[in-house]
Motif scaffolding. Structure first.
Motif, PDB file in Angstrom:
ATOM      1  N   ILE A   1       0.838  -1.210   0.000  1.00 49.02           N
ATOM      2  CA  ILE A   1       0.000   0.000   0.000  1.00 49.02           C
ATOM      3  C   ILE A   1       0.865   1.248   0.000  1.00 49.02           C
ATOM      4  N   LEU A   2       1.935   1.223   0.772  1.00 47.72           N
ATOM      5  CA  LEU A   2       2.816   2.393   0.825  1.00 47.72           C
ATOM      6  C   LEU A   2       3.628   2.539  -0.458  1.00 47.72           C
ATOM      7  N   LYS A   3       4.014   1.425  -1.057  1.00 48.80           N
ATOM      8  CA  LYS A   3       4.678   1.526  -2.367  1.00 48.80           C
ATOM      9  C   LYS A   3       3.753   2.263  -3.335  1.00 48.80           C
ATOM     10  N   GLU A   4       2.481   1.875  -3.335  1.00 50.47           N
ATOM     11  CA  GLU A   4       1.494   2.493  -4.225  1.00 50.47           C
ATOM     12  C   GLU A   4       1.307   3.968  -3.884  1.00 50.47           C
ATOM     13  N   SER A   5       1.298   4.278  -2.600  1.00 48.71           N
ATOM     14  CA  SER A   5       1.134   5.678  -2.176  1.00 48.71           C
ATOM     15  C   SER A   5       2.283   6.541  -2.690  1.00 48.71           C
ATOM     16  N   PHE A   6       3.500   6.057  -2.515  1.00 44.90           N
ATOM     17  CA  PHE A   6       4.662   6.827  -2.976  1.00 44.90           C
ATOM     18  C   PHE A   6       4.649   6.986  -4.501  1.00 44.90           C
ATOM     19  N   MET A   7       4.271   5.932  -5.198  1.00 46.44           N
ATOM     20  CA  MET A   7       4.201   6.035  -6.662  1.00 46.44           C
ATOM     21  C   MET A   7       3.113   7.016  -7.075  1.00 46.44           C
ATOM     22  N   GLY A   8       1.998   7.018  -6.347  1.00 40.62           N
ATOM     23  CA  GLY A   8       0.931   7.975  -6.631  1.00 40.62           C
ATOM     24  C   GLY A   8       1.375   9.412  -6.426  1.00 40.62           C
ATOM     25  N   LEU A   9       2.339   9.599  -5.528  1.00 42.67           N
ATOM     26  CA  LEU A   9       2.891  10.928  -5.259  1.00 42.67           C
ATOM     27  C   LEU A   9       4.088  11.243  -6.166  1.00 42.67           C
ATOM     28  N   LYS A  10       4.291  10.396  -7.181  1.00 41.86           N
ATOM     29  CA  LYS A  10       5.321  10.575  -8.207  1.00 41.86           C
ATOM     30  C   LYS A  10       6.741  10.568  -7.652  1.00 41.86           C
TER      31      LYS A  10
END
Length: 466
Positions: A198-207
């Motif tokens: 989930i955090l990997k996805e969050s960081f990727m969402g934040l570019k």
């Protein structure tokens, strides 16, 4: 469907202390006995005691714990933070962060869990968001503390709920020129994303990928160790709670925007680069398909790696040898790259490296892995490998390191690829006595059974299943 997962029971500090008190008051136990009985009983009941301060009542107090003392004082300071922090408060805050980081980094102490259970993650997130620009020293210390607290799914989950990813990316964006803040900030990214999809996805969402590329472009000659660690963690499928990780797609994005090329640039610096090992590990995480592997080669990645491998042998650097061989093995998965590696004298250079590190099975197993990949479905490369001395390498290493399980398995895999399409290689290896070493590996190591059986079969032996 598999069996339902067991639910972990938790307990509050107050409830734990009450159990100890009841043992003393109702059962007449002395303090030490009451404490040990409480720990044993609750553990047998499946209660998770991580984060609980286990102290003997009367001899010490929860508030005497250094973690709690640091957190209590930081909470006082956090509630009073305004637009500015005076020098006195700044110095005290840095001291508190540094002390908390020190005690939470002690392996096996449980202090990070204690800090997490007592609101440490939420508190540090709050403080970080309030530290004014210009207070870089306090921010660096706070970020280091945060990284030390993020040690499991519970702590990283709290970080997520506290809007930690957005806060960290904001800090990194605001401090692109400050290497200390960048290093500690990406350390938080790496710690937070470890084991948490989930955090990997969050960081990727934040570019975060675009931010990494920008910072690598700005600081081309600078080693930001934690940035490489963040790349590796973001691209590692290490969350066993999810069936299908998204990291393969992330790796493709990293390559597309130029991060793979930037990492190759650091390889060209060779052993002079302090980030060589970390950059190689990060690049291996990005090299997830044939297209990316070929693009790395086109940017000179194979040439750079072969030079690093040569230099690691000359300077006796086992870590560089292992990591660079591992990356080269990944790149060799591309058929085009296989040919390039062999044409550039790769076989001879690998055998030469094996002679330099003939006392280290961890290096030898990586060399065998590359030769195995290079020889896969390629009779010409298998012939070149034997000519270079791969057969002698297998025999000598298997004889010298019978207990090195992974090396023994890699040797069996390499032998199989050397002989499966090359009958002449079978004759050479059998004549030199390879069979007995394969059979010993099969007998001594469970993880070698399949590889050893396959090797014996492809050597043309009828009793390969024995």
């Amino acid at each position: 469907m598999g069996p339902p997962k067991a639910t972990t029971r938790t307990i509050s500090q107050e409830a734990f202390d009450e159990v100890v008190k009841e043992n003393m008051d109702d059962l007449g136990m002395d303090p030490t006995e009451a404490l040990q009985d409480a720990i044993q009983t609750l553990t047998l009941q499946g209660v998770d005691l991580s984060g609980i301060i286990t102290c003997v009542p009367g001899e010490s107090d929860v508030k005497d714990n250094p973690v709690i003392q640091c957190l209590d004082r930081l909470k006082q300071m956090d509630s009073g933070l305004g637009g500015q922090i005076d020098d006195k408060n700044l110095d005290e805050m840095v001291d508190l962060f540094d002390k908390l980081t020190e005690v939470c980094s002690v392996e096996g102490s449980g202090n990070a869990a204690i800090a997490t259970k007592n609101g440490g993650v939420e508190l540090i997130c709050s403080v970080c968001s309030k530290i004014p620009s210009g207070c870089g020293r306090a921010l660096v210390s706070a970020l280091k503390t945060m990284a030390s607290l993020l040690h499991d799914v519970q702590s990283t989950g709290t970080f997520q709920k506290s809007d930690g990813p957005r806060m960290i990316i904001g800090i990194l964006n605001d401090n692109k020129q400050n290497l200390d803040i960048l290093n500690s900030g990406f350390g938080v990214v790496a710690s937070a994303a470890t084991g948490n999809e989930i955090l990997k996805e969050s960081f990727m969402g934040l570019k975060v990928d675009e931010l990494i590329m920008e910072i690598m472009s700005m600081h081309k000659k600078v080693n930001i160790q934690s940035l490489y660690d963040a790349i590796r963690v973001l691209l590692t499928p290490d969350d066993n709670r999810v069936v299908a990780s998204q990291v393969y797609g992330y790796a493709r994005k990293f390559a597309k925007i130029g991060i793979a090329g930037a990492l190759v640039d650091s390889l060209h610096e060779g052993l002079a680069s302090p980030g060589l090992v970390s950059a190689s590990i990060a690049l291996k995480a990005i090299a997830v398909n044939d297209e990316i592997c070929k693009s790395i080669a086109e940017k000179g990645g194979i040439d750079a790696l072969l030079r690093c491998i040569d230099d690691s042998g000359e300077h006796g650097n086992k870590t560089v040898a292992r990591v660079c061989c591992s990356l080269l093995s990944k790149l060799a998965g591309s058929d085009a790259n296989k040919s390039a590696i062999v044409e550039k004298g790769g076989m001879d250079r690998l055998i030469k490296l094996s002679a330099r590190f003939d006392d280290d099975p961890s290096v030898l197993q990586e060399i065998m892995s590359i030769i195995s990949v290079l020889s896969l479905r390629s009779p010409d490369n298998a012939a070149r490998a034997i000519e270079a001395g791969a057969g002698d390498l297998a025999i000598q290493a298997m004889q010298k390191f019978p207990a090195a399980q992974l090396m023994q398995r890699n040797a069996c895999n390499m032998i199989r690829n050397l002989v499966v399409r090359n009958p002449e290689n079978r004759t050479i290896l059998l004549k030199n006595g390879i069979e007995k070493y394969i059979r010993k590996a099969k007998q001594n190591h469970d993880n070698c059974k399949d590889a050893a059986t396959d090797a014996l079969r492809d050597l043309g032996l009828d009793d390969y299943n024995m």
